[in-house]
Write a protein that holds these residues in place. Structure first.
Motif, mmCIF file in Angstrom:
data_model
loop_
_atom_site.group_PDB
_atom_site.id
_atom_site.type_symbol
_atom_site.label_atom_id
_atom_site.label_comp_id
_atom_site.label_asym_id
_atom_site.label_seq_id
_atom_site.Cartn_x
_atom_site.Cartn_y
_atom_site.Cartn_z
ATOM 1 N N ARG A 1 -4.176 -2.853 -5.373
ATOM 2 C CA ARG A 1 -4.655 -2.302 -6.645
ATOM 3 C C ARG A 1 -5.159 -0.883 -6.447
ATOM 4 N N LEU B 1 1.953 1.600 -3.552
ATOM 5 C CA LEU B 1 0.866 2.093 -4.396
ATOM 6 C C LEU B 1 0.648 3.584 -4.177
ATOM 7 N N ALA C 1 -2.473 -0.608 -14.675
ATOM 8 C CA ALA C 1 -3.720 -1.303 -14.361
ATOM 9 C C ALA C 1 -3.965 -2.480 -15.310
ATOM 10 N N MET D 1 -0.797 -8.068 -3.022
ATOM 11 C CA MET D 1 -1.025 -7.122 -4.115
ATOM 12 C C MET D 1 -1.928 -6.005 -3.628
ATOM 13 N N SER E 1 -1.080 -1.214 -10.144
ATOM 14 C CA SER E 1 -1.109 -2.363 -9.246
ATOM 15 C C SER E 1 0.302 -2.540 -8.710
ATOM 16 N N VAL F 1 2.779 -5.275 -6.578
ATOM 17 C CA VAL F 1 2.980 -6.633 -6.069
ATOM 18 C C VAL F 1 4.253 -6.636 -5.229
ATOM 19 N N LEU G 1 -1.052 -11.164 -10.041
ATOM 20 C CA LEU G 1 -2.002 -10.282 -10.733
ATOM 21 C C LEU G 1 -3.239 -11.046 -11.188
ATOM 22 N N HIS H 1 0.825 -1.202 0.000
ATOM 23 C CA HIS H 1 0.000 0.000 0.000
ATOM 24 C C HIS H 1 0.866 1.261 0.000
ATOM 25 N N GLY I 1 -1.574 -4.445 -16.340
ATOM 26 C CA GLY I 1 -0.596 -5.490 -16.078
ATOM 27 C C GLY I 1 0.762 -5.325 -16.712
#
Length: 528
Positions: free
Chosen positions: A214, A49, A177, A212, A219, A221, A197, A46, A179
């Motif tokens: 999002r 992200l 988003a 993960m 995203s 990982v 993913l 987090h 991938g």
């Protein structure tokens, strides 16, 4: 039961009593180690992200700035502005200007050869385009991320998107988003990343732990070798194995007893107060009409010696329950005065809001301490706002006396998180308040069909009828900000403008805001 049977039974019970705690301790050690590692991974994901989104937001702000820049494209002034942005904005390594998708000039200067934009790898909802494999002319062997909007692009080092604090055993990958890999650190397995993913990778298998996070645009990982847990668990177990069973029973009992006292949240909190382990982050407060930063809310933070952060909603409740909250409030005052003294003395128009607990409102200890701390600092009392939640006003007579004392000292008083507790119009009329803060839960309902969406305008009308300054908390969108501005709300704070930040970042934010806003200090505060 004869003597021999008694002895055998006692020995058996002693053995059982020694073995069971050890077995339970090993089991708990395993489950706690796994759970903690999983939490650490989730926190890192987090954090990654949030960081990636902040990097993108900073780049988007730069691009939007150049869209509104009233200079001739590729003029010397235009190029100078682009160069200045690359110097002042860490996330920006190069800026370019395009006409008909062909590069005309950049922060390096005018471009003679024809360079066209390839098809984007991803287009965000706001029209921003991402190209993940761009190699600039100045450094053709260096991969950069190209972020394009309308007529300008920004080149940014992919490392910027993963530049967070990261344990050496963890691997992180930031992806779009859809991938596609933007950047990674410590070499995460591409195969594992893609499995995470797609949702086919378990959170823990024989080889790795993985999580993960999002977001709307990215995203993230994060993985870690399972061997990391095995090593930690083995170290824990090796400390216990040499102990004899009977001795283990005695020592484990003492350790458990002592540990529960020493390492409980209450004990840790008391030690943290003694060692002054707290810090303060500052969330800027802006005047909605002008966008100028007129102060900040001081928010307490507690980082344990092992580096873990403890959520304020956890330890503050415990501090209140065990009568330690006033000591924490005093430490907040001391930190604010130490860190922001020069800034507050230099700019009398700024104020810092500090939260008071219900106990602070009842015993008045924090006010007396604040009065002593401010003596000789040059800070005016009016620059320290005091905020209390509705729970602090339940005893109206005591609250009125405390507020009266605070206002005699020169402080402004605000009711915090209004609407979540016990207040009513008749209730507020009994208290000499200066400001009212609308709780984030009501700001979140703006523009929605929520059952409480109609409460926000009533709160605003109530505050205006009492001639109170109004501060909206938790503003996260331009639509919310515009609604509050149209309703005459004076000030706002929230992630739309800035998160709570350490003092160094707040001072930088304030300086940048002061230069960019160019707005005079709001008259409404001068009339307090």
């Amino acid at each position: 039961m004869n003597r021999r049977q008694v002895i055998c039974t006692a020995i058996l019970l002693a053995l059982i009593g020694a073995i069971l705690p050890l077995g339970l301790a090993f089991y708990i050690a395993w489950t706690r180690t796994v759970a903690q590692e999983q939490r650490d991974l989730e926190a890192t994901a987090h954090s990654g992200l949030q960081h990636a989104q902040e990097v993108l937001a900073q780049i988007e702000d730069t691009l939007r700035y150049f869209q509104t820049l009233a200079v001739k494209p590729c003029s010397q002034e235009h190029i100078q502005q682009m160069r200045a942005a690359t110097i002042s904005t860490r996330e920006v390594d190069e800026i370019g200007y395009f006409r008909n998708l062909a590069l005309k000039c950049s922060s390096w200067g005018r471009i003679q050869e024809r360079i066209e934009l390839p098809a984007p790898d991803m287009v965000l909802g706001n029209g921003v385009e991402l190209r993940l494999n761009t190699f600039p002319m100045a450094s053709p062997n260096t991969r950069m991320i190209d972020i394009f909007y309308r007529s300008h692009n920004v080149l940014s080092d992919p490392v910027r998107f993963v530049d967070i604090e990261l344990d050496s055993s963890m691997q992180i990958a930031v992806l779009t988003a859809n991938g596609k890999l933007i950047s990674s650190r410590h070499g995460p397995s591409p195969e594992v990343v893609q499995k995470v993913l797609s949702g086919v990778q378990p959170a823990m298998d024989r080889e790795v732990l993985s999580v993960m996070a999002r977001g709307q645009d990215f995203s993230v990982v994060v993985t870690e070798p399972r061997s990391k847990i095995v090593e930690k668990l083995r170290r824990e177990q090796m400390l216990l194995l040499p102990m004899g069973l009977l001795l283990a029973l005695i020592i484990v009992g003492l350790v458990v007893w002592f540990s529960r006292r020493r390492l409980s949240m209450v004990g840790e909190l008391g030690i943290a107060i003694e060692r002054k382990e707290f810090s303060v982050h500052y969330q800027p407060i802006l005047e909605l009409q002008t966008g100028r930063c007129i102060g900040a809310e001081a928010l307490i933070r507690w980082r344990r010696p092992d580096g873990r952060m403890v959520r304020p909603d956890l330890f503050i409740a415990i501090a209140e329950e065990h009568k330690m909250i006033s000591q924490i409030t005093e430490q907040v005052f001391r930190i604010v005065i130490r860190e922001l003294r020069d800034m507050l003395v230099a700019d009398r128009d700024l104020h810092i809001a500090v939260n008071l607990s219900a106990q602070d409102m009842q015993n008045g200890r924090a006010l007396k301490a604040l009065h002593r701390m401010l003596a000789g600092t040059g800070i005016e009392p009016g620059q320290i706002w005091l905020e209390a939640t509705e729970r602090g006003f339940m005893d109206v007579d005591t609250a009125r006396a405390t507020i009266g004392t605070a206002r005699e000292m020169g402080h402004a008083i605000a009711i915090d998180d209004f609407g979540t507790g016990y207040s009513s119009l008749s209730y507020l009329q009994q208290l000499p308040l200066d400001a009212l803060k609308i709780d984030k839960s009501f700001v979140d309902t703006i523009g929605t069909d929520s059952a409480t969406s109609s409460v926000t305008p009533h709160i605003i009308d109530m505050a205006r009828s009492l001639n109170l300054l109004i501060v909206a908390e938790g503003i996260e969108s331009e639509a919310q900000a515009q609604y509050l501005k149209d309703k005459g709300v004076h000030f706002g704070q929230g992630w739309l403008y800035a998160k709570a930040m350490p003092v160094g970042e707040f001072l930088s934010f304030y300086e940048v805001n002061l230069r960019e806003s160019g707005a005079p200090f709001p008259q409404v505060l001068k009339e307090l």
